[in-house]
Scaffold this motif. Sequence first.
Motif, PDB file in Angstrom:
ATOM      1  N   LEU A 425      36.529  35.774  50.749  1.00 59.32           N
ATOM      2  CA  LEU A 425      36.122  34.595  49.982  1.00 59.32           C
ATOM      3  C   LEU A 425      35.013  34.953  48.998  1.00 59.32           C
ATOM      4  O   LEU A 425      35.005  34.478  47.853  1.00 59.32           O
ATOM      5  N   GLY A 426      34.093  35.791  49.422  1.00 60.59           N
ATOM      6  CA  GLY A 426      33.027  36.223  48.526  1.00 60.59           C
ATOM      7  C   GLY A 426      33.561  36.984  47.318  1.00 60.59           C
ATOM      8  O   GLY A 426      33.132  36.767  46.181  1.00 60.59           O
ATOM      9  N   VAL A 427      34.535  37.868  47.565  1.00 61.74           N
ATOM     10  CA  VAL A 427      35.129  38.642  46.468  1.00 61.74           C
ATOM     11  C   VAL A 427      35.875  37.724  45.504  1.00 61.74           C
ATOM     12  O   VAL A 427      35.744  37.834  44.278  1.00 61.74           O
ATOM     13  N   LEU A 428      36.667  36.785  46.069  1.00 57.51           N
ATOM     14  CA  LEU A 428      37.407  35.864  45.211  1.00 57.51           C
ATOM     15  C   LEU A 428      36.451  35.010  44.380  1.00 57.51           C
ATOM     16  O   LEU A 428      36.705  34.759  43.186  1.00 57.51           O
ATOM     17  N   SER A 429      35.356  34.560  44.963  1.00 59.54           N
ATOM     18  CA  SER A 429      34.376  33.758  44.231  1.00 59.54           C
ATOM     19  C   SER A 429      33.832  34.528  43.035  1.00 59.54           C
ATOM     20  O   SER A 429      33.679  33.983  41.931  1.00 59.54           O
ATOM     21  N   THR A 430      33.540  35.804  43.236  1.00 56.08           N
ATOM     22  CA  THR A 430      33.018  36.632  42.150  1.00 56.08           C
ATOM     23  C   THR A 430      34.054  36.806  41.047  1.00 56.08           C
ATOM     24  O   THR A 430      33.750  36.697  39.854  1.00 56.08           O
ATOM     25  N   ILE A 431      35.290  37.053  41.429  1.00 57.25           N
ATOM     26  CA  ILE A 431      36.366  37.248  40.448  1.00 57.25           C
ATOM     27  C   ILE A 431      36.577  35.990  39.610  1.00 57.25           C
ATOM     28  O   ILE A 431      36.668  36.043  38.373  1.00 57.25           O
ATOM     29  N   VAL A 432      36.661  34.835  40.285  1.00 57.44           N
ATOM     30  CA  VAL A 432      36.907  33.591  39.566  1.00 57.44           C
ATOM     31  C   VAL A 432      35.722  33.235  38.676  1.00 57.44           C
ATOM     32  O   VAL A 432      35.897  32.787  37.529  1.00 57.44           O
ATOM     33  N   ARG A 433      34.529  33.459  39.156  1.00 59.68           N
ATOM     34  CA  ARG A 433      33.337  33.198  38.345  1.00 59.68           C
ATOM     35  C   ARG A 433      33.370  34.040  37.068  1.00 59.68           C
ATOM     36  O   ARG A 433      33.124  33.533  35.961  1.00 59.68           O
TER      37      ARG A 433
END
Length: 442
Positions: A425-433
């Motif tokens: 979830l942390g990685v996906l948050s960074t990518i989407v941001r």
Amino acid sequence: MMQVTTTDLYEVTMALSYLREGMRAPATFSLFVRDLPPGRGFLVAAGLEPALDHLSRFRIGRADVREFAEVLGWPVETLEPLHGLSFDGQVRAVPEGRLVFPGEPLVEVTAPLPQAQLVETYLLSLLCHQTTVASKAARCVLAAGGKPLVDFSLRRSHGPAAGMQAARLGALVGFAGTSNVAAAVRYGIPGSGTMAHSYVQAFPSEEEAFRAFARSHPGPVTFVVDTYDTGRGVETAARVLGELERGPGCAVRLDSGDLGELARRARATLDAAGLRDVGIIASGGLDEYAIDGLVRDGAPIDVFAVGTRVGVAADSPYLDAAYKLVEYDGTPVMKLSPGKATAPGPKQVFRGPGLRDVVGLANEEPPAGTEPLLRTVMRGGLRTEPPDTLDAARARFEADLALLPEPARRIENPEAPVPGMSTRLGVLSTIVRHRIEARSGS
């Protein structure tokens, strides 16, 4: 009675726009609480059952379209695309009775975008109010330390519907009964009631009132003893109860003054009259703070009747809850507003020993030793299992409460557990941001 028009107007105008733009792809919305209210170390998930009832019956009819058009001042034909729209989506949710913490989704709705948008307001209203009241009632259960509690909130609740909810939620977290007759019948909750001060005032004396009340009650009776002078009221009640020889189950009710000191005096009077099996009920503006103080001081109170402050969750009467889009047409999305940022993608809460939670993605494998909290409760607009029961919800609540860490259990200055975030979830948050910032030129 449920109405699809019980919604915010912008839900209607957004849904209409989506339909006209052909935006009918699946959307996932996450309903979660950003921060716990002051003075709370946990929340009790509640309101799911009536929410599922609403979704299963949701359908926009001709009359609803006319009402939308009337409020907007538009021709009825303009809103014709909404006619016949019903909910046929999926719902994943935390079952009622489970303890939840900030940032954890209580519910996730996946449905065609117009449908998922239109149900937002009603879901927030149901889940926020009921989770708030259930959490307040649960803290009273903690404060009472095993002594019975009874719901007396109907007369001071925010309307009869809210009073019905409060009675049900009290039972969900372990209250022993309710004064609400309709709720007792509907939910199978033991009914409980005493007498009002007006009853005593209607007779020439307390003694005549007590005797008259007893004549119409073949079983145990409870006398309210503080209409005039509490000490004398207890003495009178003791004399009448002693002569009646009704046995266990009878009680006196204290509703004002220094409840701890008055309870001690009442207990001494009753014991001296040989009435050790006559109980003492306390009421009058009680909540978890007052109950905690009385229990800590060793007040000989057998039952606590709670009303106003619990039924309206007086000290923290609302939740900072949100219903946010986290995925549309297979693409994770997020909000970046300062203080209101959201995490992208459908989610799951993985609960480990000691209520140590991790918020992750819905398609992640559960970490070793954890259980997923959200389960699929509706698919294709239909429930996936029979309606839940109060007994089952209460069992979940009691199991979670037994594991709640001490700092979160405190009545004064509780500290809530802070859920972690999974690596994925942390990685996906960074990518989407980064994707959003690149598109906006930030």
